[in-house]
Motif scaffolding. Structure first.
Motif, PDB file in Angstrom:
ATOM      1  N   TRP A  43       0.812  -1.213   0.000  1.00 21.34           N
ATOM      2  CA  TRP A  43       0.000   0.000   0.000  1.00 21.34           C
ATOM      3  C   TRP A  43       0.837   1.251   0.000  1.00 21.34           C
ATOM      4  O   TRP A  43       0.415   2.308  -0.414  1.00 21.34           O
ATOM      5  N   LEU A  44       2.078   1.113   0.492  1.00 17.89           N
ATOM      6  CA  LEU A  44       2.884   2.331   0.588  1.00 17.89           C
ATOM      7  C   LEU A  44       3.545   2.679  -0.732  1.00 17.89           C
ATOM      8  O   LEU A  44       3.483   3.812  -1.189  1.00 17.89           O
ATOM      9  N   TRP A  45       4.190   1.708  -1.314  1.00 18.41           N
ATOM     10  CA  TRP A  45       4.973   1.994  -2.511  1.00 18.41           C
ATOM     11  C   TRP A  45       4.434   1.209  -3.689  1.00 18.41           C
ATOM     12  O   TRP A  45       4.686   0.014  -3.814  1.00 18.41           O
ATOM     13  N   PRO A  46       3.699   1.854  -4.555  1.00 13.28           N
ATOM     14  CA  PRO A  46       3.119   1.137  -5.668  1.00 13.28           C
ATOM     15  C   PRO A  46       4.158   0.594  -6.638  1.00 13.28           C
ATOM     16  O   PRO A  46       3.853  -0.273  -7.443  1.00 13.28           O
ATOM     17  N   TRP A  47       5.385   1.077  -6.562  1.00 18.08           N
ATOM     18  CA  TRP A  47       6.408   0.598  -7.511  1.00 18.08           C
ATOM     19  C   TRP A  47       6.867  -0.791  -7.158  1.00 18.08           C
ATOM     20  O   TRP A  47       7.445  -1.486  -7.966  1.00 18.08           O
ATOM     21  N   GLU A  55       1.018   7.400   4.278  1.00 22.40           N
ATOM     22  CA  GLU A  55       0.128   6.903   3.226  1.00 22.40           C
ATOM     23  C   GLU A  55       0.002   7.912   2.093  1.00 22.40           C
ATOM     24  O   GLU A  55      -0.014   7.555   0.919  1.00 22.40           O
ATOM     25  N   GLY A  98       4.061   8.812   0.966  1.00 13.94           N
ATOM     26  CA  GLY A  98       4.901   7.678   0.600  1.00 13.94           C
ATOM     27  C   GLY A  98       4.655   7.213  -0.819  1.00 13.94           C
ATOM     28  O   GLY A  98       5.527   6.621  -1.454  1.00 13.94           O
ATOM     29  N   ARG A  99       3.466   7.487  -1.327  1.00 19.35           N
ATOM     30  CA  ARG A  99       3.164   7.061  -2.692  1.00 19.35           C
ATOM     31  C   ARG A  99       3.797   7.976  -3.734  1.00 19.35           C
ATOM     32  O   ARG A  99       3.874   7.633  -4.895  1.00 19.35           O
ATOM     33  N   GLN A 100       4.195   9.160  -3.310  1.00 21.05           N
ATOM     34  CA  GLN A 100       4.686  10.140  -4.280  1.00 21.05           C
ATOM     35  C   GLN A 100       6.165  10.458  -4.127  1.00 21.05           C
ATOM     36  O   GLN A 100       6.812  10.866  -5.082  1.00 21.05           O
ATOM     37  N   SER A 101       6.674  10.346  -2.909  1.00 19.04           N
ATOM     38  CA  SER A 101       7.983  10.903  -2.634  1.00 19.04           C
ATOM     39  C   SER A 101       9.060   9.837  -2.565  1.00 19.04           C
ATOM     40  O   SER A 101       9.099   9.025  -1.641  1.00 19.04           O
TER      41      SER A 101
END
Lengths: 176, 176
Positions: free
Chosen positions: A171-175, B121, B124-127
């Motif tokens: 959930w945190l890092w989609p990569w 949340e 963390g998805r962007q940075s």
């Protein structure tokens, strides 16, 4: 050039990268082979690279200066060794010794920093993988510490099964 | 009520600007972090987080010192680490959504920045900077727990003797 299909068989989550990004990332990797009992890096060394294991196994050892040798981990195909120093730049805290002959893809610290500084999409994948593995290892060592409280001799013993991975990275890092 | 030290305090913005882990963040990213964070003053003996409580926050100790303790199997408390100003902690529990494994209490008057799970949340998805920061925090924690494990192994070795040779390295007598 590393074969993307072969790499993806070892690290399936890399398929989420766009083909161009994956190709640019794979260009940074070098193939290295190590025979049994070779030392890939030793405690105290500068952190020159992270190794992504394609085959074989590696023991991560604290060599026991002033104390017993302790096997901190066993790294197999599809896992990484040496990531801690690459992330924080600190000297190696343990040694990596080949248990069964290894083929590894080597990503130099310069290569990692170069990808990071250009904000390359592959760095998100790498950080996701690193975060997941670091979290697993923290939990695994904490679990060993808990067992060693009950039976001190177990402090030096590598458990048969490491603590299971957590799902937070999904959930945190989609990569990743 | 006890007074904080007379030494001039850095502003929270200055703290993040000077902290090595936040160097790579843009000004806008640091502003978003601070927009979420709360500054909390702490006094000697005061718990910043308690063992067994839900892990909904993570922390940056910006002034003062703290100690990390946990309950032993016999019910007593053991101090397992000390934290200095600049320490980032509480991250693994938030990422894994588990209860706190230890209590962290102030040893001196000080301040900490308290960040929410929601920030991880959202950001963390962007940075990538935040992703790297989390890896560094995990790295730091892994080094710390490895040291604790090695200390326990040394103690056990003193009582029971060492391992066996492994190509110049000593491997524990059991494992795998």
């Amino acid at each position: 050039m590393v074969d993307p299909r072969e790499f993806a068989r070892c690290f399936p989550s890399v398929k989420r990268l766009e083909p161009d990004s994956l190709a640019a990332f794979l260009e940074q990797l070098e193939v290295r082979e190590y025979a049994e009992q070779n030392v890939i890096f030793a405690a105290g060394d500068e952190p020159e690279a992270v190794y992504l294991i394609a085959s074989g196994s590696v023991l991560v050892l604290h060599s026991g200066v002033g104390g017993p040798a302790v096997t901190l981990g066993r790294i197999r195909r599809g896992e990484m060794v040496g990531e801690m120093g690459v992330v924080d730049g600190g000297p190696r805290s343990a040694s990596a010794v080949v248990e069964q002959a290894v083929v590894a893809w080597r990503l130099s610290r310069e290569g990692y920093l170069s990808l990071r500084d250009e904000g390359h999409p592959a760095i998100g994948w790498i950080l996701g993988e690193l975060g997941r593995r670091l979290s697993q290892r923290v939990r695994s060592v904490e679990s060993r510490i808990g067992r060693a409280r009950e039976q001190p001799a177990l402090a030096s013993t590598l458990p048969a099964e490491a603590a299971r991975s957590r799902r937070w990275y999904q959930w945190l890092w989609p990569w990743s | 009520m006890q007074e904080l030290p007379e030494k001039p305090s850095l502003s929270t913005r200055e703290v993040l600007e000077e902290h090595p882990l936040f160097q790579r963040f843009s000004e806008a990213e640091r502003a978003r972090l601070l927009g979420d964070a709360q500054v909390r003053e702490v006094f000697p003996g005061e718990a910043i987080c308690r063992e067994g409580s839900p892990a909904n926050e993570w922390y940056l100790l910006i002034e003062g010192r703290a100690r990390v303790s946990r309950t032993r199997p016999d019910g007593g408390q053991e101090i397992i680490a000390a934290l200095e100003a600049g320490a980032l902690f509480g991250v693994v529990g938030v990422l894994d959504n588990e209860r706190r494994p230890a209590t962290i209490a102030a040893l001196q008057p000080g301040r900490c920045l308290v960040f929410s799970r929601g920030l991880l949340e959202a950001e963390g998805r962007q940075s990538l900077c935040l992703a790297e920061l989390l890896c560094m925090a995990l790295n730091h924690q892994l080094r710390a727990v490895n040291q604790r494990l090695l200390g326990m192994a040394r103690d056990a070795d003193g009582a029971e003797g060492g391992g066996r040779d492994f190509g110049g390295w000593r491997q524990p007598t059991s494992g795998g």
